[in-house]
Design a protein around this motif. Structure first.
Motif, PDB file in Angstrom:
ATOM      1  N   ILE A 335      -1.915  25.928  -1.748  1.00  0.00           N
ATOM      2  CA  ILE A 335      -2.693  26.963  -1.060  1.00  0.00           C
ATOM      3  C   ILE A 335      -3.935  27.273  -1.883  1.00  0.00           C
ATOM      4  CG2 ILE A 335      -2.699  29.359  -0.238  1.00  0.00           C
ATOM      5  CD1 ILE A 335       0.333  28.980   0.265  1.00  0.00           C
ATOM      6  N   LEU A 340      -4.841  25.914   3.354  1.00  0.00           N
ATOM      7  CA  LEU A 340      -4.365  27.199   3.859  1.00  0.00           C
ATOM      8  C   LEU A 340      -3.285  27.041   4.897  1.00  0.00           C
ATOM      9  CD1 LEU A 340      -7.696  29.196   4.077  1.00  0.00           C
ATOM     10  CD2 LEU A 340      -5.937  29.252   2.331  1.00  0.00           C
ATOM     11  N   PRO A 363      -2.754  33.534   3.446  1.00  0.00           N
ATOM     12  CA  PRO A 363      -3.914  32.872   4.050  1.00  0.00           C
ATOM     13  C   PRO A 363      -4.276  33.490   5.403  1.00  0.00           C
ATOM     14  CG  PRO A 363      -2.356  31.271   3.228  1.00  0.00           C
ATOM     15  CD  PRO A 363      -1.687  32.602   3.137  1.00  0.00           C
ATOM     16  N   ARG A 367      -7.725  35.280   6.222  1.00  0.00           N
ATOM     17  CA  ARG A 367      -8.592  34.711   7.245  1.00  0.00           C
ATOM     18  C   ARG A 367      -9.052  35.838   8.193  1.00  0.00           C
ATOM     19  NH1 ARG A 367      -5.380  30.598   9.304  1.00  0.00           N
ATOM     20  NH2 ARG A 367      -5.643  29.509   7.363  1.00  0.00           N
ATOM     21  N   ASN A 391     -13.928  28.637  -1.505  1.00  0.00           N
ATOM     22  CA  ASN A 391     -12.780  28.698  -2.417  1.00  0.00           C
ATOM     23  C   ASN A 391     -12.990  29.688  -3.545  1.00  0.00           C
ATOM     24  OD1 ASN A 391     -14.705  27.104  -3.570  1.00  0.00           O
ATOM     25  ND2 ASN A 391     -13.217  25.767  -4.593  1.00  0.00           N
ATOM     26  N   TRP A 397      -6.599  33.797  -6.917  1.00  0.00           N
ATOM     27  CA  TRP A 397      -5.499  32.856  -6.682  1.00  0.00           C
ATOM     28  C   TRP A 397      -5.355  31.880  -7.824  1.00  0.00           C
ATOM     29  CZ3 TRP A 397      -1.553  32.887  -3.789  1.00  0.00           C
ATOM     30  CH2 TRP A 397      -1.538  33.685  -2.641  1.00  0.00           C
TER      31      TRP A 397
END
Lengths: 438, 325
Positions: A335, A340, A363, A367, A391, A397
């Protein structure tokens, strides 16, 4: 190499990789096996030691009791003869010889061990001698007044003579003072060969033996009569030496010794009360300790089985723990790498599963949050932060992924979960953007 | 020529090997019997002794009888039993047979269960406790019982002037027994007459001599030949109206007056045990001579009455271990 072999080799490789790769896995297995095995080993060794000592003690006590029992029985053999002889001391021995003979005859019938019976008058002279094998003698007037059998019997009522061998057979003199006023002493010559009847009815294990020795350490009773008739001297056997040395501790327990063929035995002994004889009860060591050795072997087998079970279950449990964590790690990596659509599937019904779910939800939510930033905002965003890649929005993350590699899962996951829930990281970075757009 | 010899030797070795192998599977006990054939109950007791050590005849041990009634038959029997590769020899005969067997083999174990007299004095064994050599057994010790028998006989017939002693000169123990008996008679102040017999004719002649010399009672020596003629001896005693004290119980069962001896059944049983031990591998030299402990005084009331004897309870019958009526 056929398919199955290749497959099993591949399986082995996987297994090896599992062990070498994941430090966590190794630690889990080691910890589990160590806890179980230390408990098992300590418990097993203590058990063996205690039960060995305890069983050895009880074996020793048992044998000692057997020796005592045998001593009592042999004492009874002599006491019975003494009792039978007792009533003849009431007889008027100096009266009519025919009557006396008739009564003495009854004694011969009742006590097969008596070979000869004689009557000494108050001055110690032999008046009558009756025998099973020799001709009866009347008024031999042989003088026994200086003999111990007369002196001791008069002084102590009863006299037990030392054991002597006639050719091959052991005999002893038992003399009793007459109860009558005219005095005199009844003397019986006892064939000790007949104690065999007593000894051969005492069983000691399968190959054990019981024997009686006299003051001079010669065997006077044994199941194998030939040892008695050969006048076997056992004074050189270690257990006999120890017993004859008279140390008190040797009375309490069985001791190590040797049998007549030099084989190691467990030996216990007891004294035959009035006679100074010793009864020995011996059991070959191999037989005596066989049950002990069996229990030790059994304990060791159980211990080994415990080891195997501990290692197997350690491997299994560790694997069960590691698998979902590994899935989380891989999932998070994918991920984080931008995939995603990836879904982490963990069905452990616990915190790890919930964590997986959180990852999966992230995700989508991110989104959705990204949707309002369309059109002009997008371009503003681009102009404001031109090097920004989609990204980059997930830079927190990355931190999470890095953190996932370290041991402190709970902590790092907690952090990232909070961030994903509230969209903090993003909000902090994009908040200013939004404000500026407004 | 040499090859032929070699083949012959090889064949001989093979035969020898086969016969020892056979002997190992079921060892053979060679029973030398001085009476030609043993009494069935003797064999039963002997078997019982073997059983005590786990040997069962016909299953793991075999017994073959070799009659040795006459002394010269002993050497023949020894040759025969060697040919049959016997594992042990049991001699149920007099000392001459035991001695002949001992002379014939120094390796085969020999167990004896008969004979009067002291086996040490007779040179059969070195001592009762340690026999040495290849001979052991159960001594009936009856040699020393001869004076005791004389005493008992005198109690039955107190007023007899002369007592005769019948002995078999073929028996090695005869001389010693005679000396014992004579010494005892001297001590008792009893006139004594020794008569010899080793055949039935001589037995008849001996009874005539006894009658002619006016002996009032007779004592017989322990002897396997006499044992076999116990019926004839009892008949002769009845014909000459002679009170006789015999050497064992079977005589009394056959109509004889009285006997004093060891328990013969026990003796044979113990001989069986000793033979079993020898088969098991014990050396005869390590097996001391067994002596009896139990003795039986047996008297036949019917014969006593026929002889017109007054058998008093207090002096005679009370002593009897068994009274046959």
């Amino acid at each position: 190499m056929n398919f199955r072999a290749r497959e099993s080799q591949a399986g082995l490789r996987d297994f090896a990789r599992l062990i070498y790769r994941g430090g966590l896995f190794r630690k889990y297995v080691a910890l589990f096996v160590a806890i179980v095995c230390v408990t098992l080993i300590v418990n097993g060794i203590l058990g063996i030691l205690f039960s060995y000592e305890e069983k050895k003690q009880s074996l020793s006590r048992l044998q000692r009791q057997q020796a005592e029992l045998a001593a009592v029985k042999i004492g009874q053999f002599i006491k019975e003869i003494e009792g039978q002889l007792g009533w003849t001391t009431q007889l008027p021995w100096s009266a009519d010889m025919l009557d006396v003979r008739y009564d003495a005859l009854r004694l011969f019938r009742q006590v097969p061990a008596i070979r000869e019976l004689s009557y000494l008058d108050a001055t110690g002279r032999e008046q009558l001698r009756l025998s099973r094998t020799a001709v009866d003698v009347v008024h031999s007037l042989e003088d026994f007044s200086e003999d111990l059998r007369f002196i001791e019997a008069v002084a102590n009522k009863v006299y037990y003579g030392p054991v002597y061998f006639l050719e091959s057979e052991p005999f002893m003199i038992l003399a009793m003072a007459s109860n009558r006023r005219d005095g005199g002493v009844i003397v019986a010559e006892i064939n000790l060969k007949l104690i065999r009847e007593v000894v051969s009815h005492i069983d000691v294990g399968e190959h054990g033996q019981v024997y009686v020795i006299d003051e001079r350490a010669r065997i006077i009773a044994h199941r194998d009569i030939s040892l008695v008739l050969r006048n076997t001297d056992v004074s050189q056997l270690p257990q006999v030496k120890l017993a004859r040395s008279g140390s008190d501790s040797s009375m309490l327990q069985a001791t190590d010794g040797e049998d007549m063929l030099g084989r190691p035995v467990l030996a216990a002994y007891a004294q035959v009360a009035p006679l100074g004889w010793l009864v020995f009860v011996e059991l070959p060591k191999s037989e005596a300790y066989a049950p002990l050795n069996r229990s030790i072997v059994l304990s060791i087998i159980l211990l080994a089985a415990g080891f195997v079970v501990a290692i197997m279950s350690g491997l299994y449990l560790a694997r069960k723990m590691i698998d979902p964590i590994d899935k989380l790690r891989v999932g998070a990596m994918r991920i984080g790498g931008g995939d995603l659509s990836h879904r982490i599937s963990i069905k452990t019904n616990d915190e790890l599963e919930a964590l997986g779910e959180q990852f999966n939800r992230w995700p989508d939510t991110s989104r959705n949050r990204m949707q309002p930033l369309s059109g002009r905002s997008q371009s503003v965003l681009r102009s404001l932060n031109s090097p920004m890649r989609p990204n980059r929005a997930f830079s927190p993350w990355r931190a999470t992924i890095c953190a996932s590699r370290c041991m402190h899962w709970g902590c790092s996951l907690h952090i990232c979960a909070r961030r994903s829930n509230h969209g903090n990281g993003r909000r902090r970075s994009s908040g200013s953007m939004q404000r500026s757009v407004k | 020529m040499r090859r032929r010899q070699f083949i012959a030797a090889l064949g001989g070795a093979a035969i020898a090997w086969a016969s020892t192998a056979q002997a190992q599977t079921t060892p053979l006990i060679a029973w030398l019997d001085g009476g030609g054939q043993p009494r069935p109950d003797s064999v039963v007791e002997f078997r019982r002794g073997l059983n005590e050590l786990g040997y069962v005849e016909g299953h793991d041990v075999a017994i073959r009888i070799y009659g040795v009634e006459r002394p010269e038959q002993v050497s023949e029997a020894i040759t025969a039993l060697m040919r049959d590769s016997a594992a042990a020899i049991f001699v149920n005969a007099n000392w001459k047979a035991v001695k002949a067997a001992k002379a014939a083999t120094s390796t085969l174990p020999i167990v004896f269960a008969d004979g009067s007299g002291d086996p040490v004095k007779l040179g059969i064994v070195e001592s009762l406790a340690r026999p040495r050599g290849n001979v052991t057994g159960v001594s009936m010790y009856t040699g020393t019982l001869v004076p005791k028998r004389l005493e008992l006989l005198r109690r039955v017939v107190p007023n007899v002037t002369t007592i005769a002693f019948l002995t078999n000169p073929n028996n090695l123990g005869s001389e010693l027994d005679t000396m014992d008996a004579e010494a005892a008679a001297r001590d008792m102040g009893q006139d004594f007459l020794v008569v010899h017999a080793s055949t039935m004719e001589e037995i008849n002649a001996a009874f005539e001599t006894i009658a002619r010399r006016g002996a009032g009672a007779l004592l017989t020596d322990t002897d396997v030949f006499f044992n076999r003629r116990r019926g004839e001896l009892a008949a002769l005693a009845a014909r000459y109206r002679l009170p006789v004290c015999y050497s064992s119980r079977p005589y009394v069962l056959a109509g004889g007056l009285m006997s004093y001896s060891d328990d013969r059944a026990a003796t044979l049983r113990r001989a069986g045990v000793y033979t079993g031990r020898v088969l098991r591998g014990d050396k005869p030299a390590d097996l001391p001579i067994l002596l009896p402990t139990k003795f039986q005084f047996v008297i036949n009331l019917k014969t006593g009455k026929a002889l017109g004897l007054d058998l008093q309870w207090r002096s005679v019958l009370a002593y009897a271990d068994e009274v046959i009526e």
